[in-house]
Design an enzyme around this catalytic site. Structure first.
Site, short mmCIF file in Angstrom:
data_model
loop_
_atom_site.label_atom_id
_atom_site.label_comp_id
_atom_site.label_asym_id
_atom_site.label_seq_id
_atom_site.Cartn_x
_atom_site.Cartn_y
_atom_site.Cartn_z
CG PHE A 48 7.41 8.38 0.74
CD1 PHE A 48 7.81 9.71 0.68
CD2 PHE A 48 8.30 7.45 1.27
CE1 PHE A 48 9.07 10.10 1.12
CE2 PHE A 48 9.56 7.82 1.72
CZ PHE A 48 9.94 9.16 1.64
CG HIS A 97 -1.90 -1.11 1.22
ND1 HIS A 97 -1.77 -2.21 2.04
CD2 HIS A 97 -3.02 -1.34 0.47
CE1 HIS A 97 -2.77 -3.05 1.81
NE2 HIS A 97 -3.54 -2.55 0.87
CD GLN A 135 1.07 10.41 6.17
OE1 GLN A 135 0.97 9.28 6.69
NE2 GLN A 135 0.07 10.98 5.53
#
Length: 271
Positions: A121, A94, A139
């Site tokens: 990412f 993901h 993040q």
């Protein structure tokens, strides 16, 4: 032809001809495709432990608007001390993430020390700022000794290559050319990231993927960094077909306070 259009054309061709991993992946537990049975609107129904994704009142990401913030000069610039350390790249299917093996340094918020653990990412960006969604979001996930979490978010638009991702490009390429889902990346320096903490937003939210755990302190940088279309393409080529656009839809603010810090300037310089 715009860089955004070019990126989409390159992505389509790469998925048709070179994304070997997409041909062999089984159906994932959750998808980013809205309308799918396991899409974002249904995450909370897929597993009992994911119930917060559907029923939580402090979910992320959210829309950040300058006219709906509380100015708070007491927040100050971020107290961070990052260091280069061994890391591995992981492909969760993901997203692509950097997983630090050792002590990559820390961030201090309200006198609580949070250790930098990993960097995720997402493309396009999950947070929106003043109505604009950006091309990429990094993040940085931190954890304290008592398991509190804090995330620092950097938004990117297309432009010059990001130096942090430039150092990792050769490793990221390996994900789309093989069945690997984990690669040792050697020493990785988080200080290479374009973090300008002279202005940022702060609010309480959640992780943006199942189980959507709440109680996360979010710090989203106001200044937008740059990333090349090629770098975003590499990240997209690596993940599963249903996570090419791995951004969760915006969540209701539900009357949460969003605080904003901006370093003041005078004629003599920064205050």
């Amino acid at each position: 032809m715009s860089s955004s259009t070019l990126l989409h054309l390159l992505l389509l061709s790469s998925l048709l001809f070179s994304c070997l991993s997409c041909l062999t992946n089984v159906e994932d537990e959750f998808s980013y495709i809205e309308g799918n049975p396991n899409g974002p609107e249904n995450w909370g129904n897929l597993k009992p432990e994911w119930e917060t994704c559907g029923k939580g009142m402090e979910q992320s990401p959210i829309q950040l608007r300058d006219n709906r913030v509380i100015f708070d000069q007491t927040l100050g610039k971020l107290r961070r001390n990052y260091r280069a350390v061994d890391a591995r790249l992981r492909n969760s299917g993901h997203d692509v993430l950097v997983d630090f093996k050792g002590n990559a340094g820390s961030l201090s918020i309200n006198r609580v020390e949070y250790q930098l653990k990993r960097i995720h990412f997402h493309s396009p960006s999950e947070h929106e700022m003043n109505g604009e969604r950006f091309d990429l979001e990094a993040q940085l996930v931190h954890e304290s000794q008592d398991q509190k979490r804090a995330v620092v978010s950097i938004l990117f638009r297309f432009g010059r290559a990001d130096p942090f991702l430039s150092d990792l490009e050769d490793f990221i390429k390996q994900f789309s050319n093989s069945q690997k889902n984990e690669i040792n990346a050697g020493v990785v320096d988080p200080n290479q990231l374009q973090i300008d903490d002279s202005a940022y937003y702060r609010y309480m939210g959640s992780f943006t993927a199942p189980p959507c755990t709440e109680g996360i302190s979010w710090t989203v940088m106001r200044k937008v960094a740059t990333v090349s279309p090629r770098q975003v393409l590499l990240l997209k080529q690596a993940v599963n077909e249903n996570a090419i656009n791995n951004a969760r839809p915006l969540q209701p603010t539900n009357f949460r306070s969003v605080f904003y810090f901006e370093q003041l300037k005078s004629k003599l310089g920064v205050i």
